[in-house]
Design an enzyme around this catalytic site. Structure first.
Site, mmCIF file in Angstrom:
data_model
loop_
_atom_site.group_PDB
_atom_site.id
_atom_site.type_symbol
_atom_site.label_atom_id
_atom_site.label_comp_id
_atom_site.label_asym_id
_atom_site.label_seq_id
_atom_site.Cartn_x
_atom_site.Cartn_y
_atom_site.Cartn_z
ATOM 1 N N CYS A 94 1.914 0.940 0.136
ATOM 2 C CA CYS A 94 2.339 0.365 1.424
ATOM 3 C C CYS A 94 3.487 1.182 2.025
ATOM 4 O O CYS A 94 4.593 1.195 1.491
ATOM 5 C CB CYS A 94 2.753 -1.092 1.190
ATOM 6 S SG CYS A 94 3.571 -1.872 2.581
ATOM 7 N N CYS A 152 6.574 -0.828 2.948
ATOM 8 C CA CYS A 152 7.252 -1.261 1.713
ATOM 9 C C CYS A 152 8.138 -0.142 1.181
ATOM 10 O O CYS A 152 9.277 -0.374 0.768
ATOM 11 C CB CYS A 152 6.237 -1.643 0.630
ATOM 12 S SG CYS A 152 5.167 -3.025 1.045
#
Length: 150
Positions: A73, A76
């Site tokens: 991600c 993230c």
């Protein structure tokens, strides 16, 4: 942001459930019933990385910030250094946990993670507030300050 109020029993249950995807429900229920309340230890990095098979404990006196993320991600990975830096600044004042949703899907399910990065804030009273999306250091610091009542 959405707020979900949990009873103290539910909060304690969340605190002790193993995140292992391989653990069956009976084993998890037994772990919840038998696990003593432990304090989250603040590491040198100030963030406890939850590993597969680990169970986590929430420190009753501290607000706990849980970062749900994944290696693949982009947002993230952008937020990770922000989370770690703010965790260093507030070490001892709050607990900071990082949970990889790929390796700990059961824990992500319990916190109703539907998008990442998700930050879940668990108060000592068991109230859980979640926010989805990457934040700047100033934005996350403001979230932490608000949660701590500063």
């Amino acid at each position: 942001m959405k707020t979900i109020l949990y009873s103290a029993a539910v909060a304690v249950a969340l605190a002790f459930t193993a995140c292992s995807a391989k653990a069956d429900k009976a084993a998890q229920d037994t772990a919840i019933e038998e696990a003593p309340l432990e304090e989250v230890t603040v590491t040198e990095e100030a963030v406890v990385e939850v590993e597969p098979g680990d169970s986590i404990s929430l420190t009753p006196e501290l607000v706990t910030f849980v970062d749900f993320n994944a290696d693949w991600c982009g947002p993230c990975q952008q937020f990770k250094p922000v989370f770690h830096e703010v965790a260093k600044q507030y070490a001892g004042k709050a607990a900071f946990l990082s949970v990889n949703t790929d390796s700990c899907p059961e824990l992500a399910k319990q916190f109703q993670v539907t998008a990442i990065p998700q930050i879940s804030i668990v108060t000592p009273s068991g109230e859980i507030t979640s926010s989805v999306g990457s934040m700047t250091i100033d934005e996350f610091t403001a979230v932490v300050k608000k949660a701590l009542g500063e």
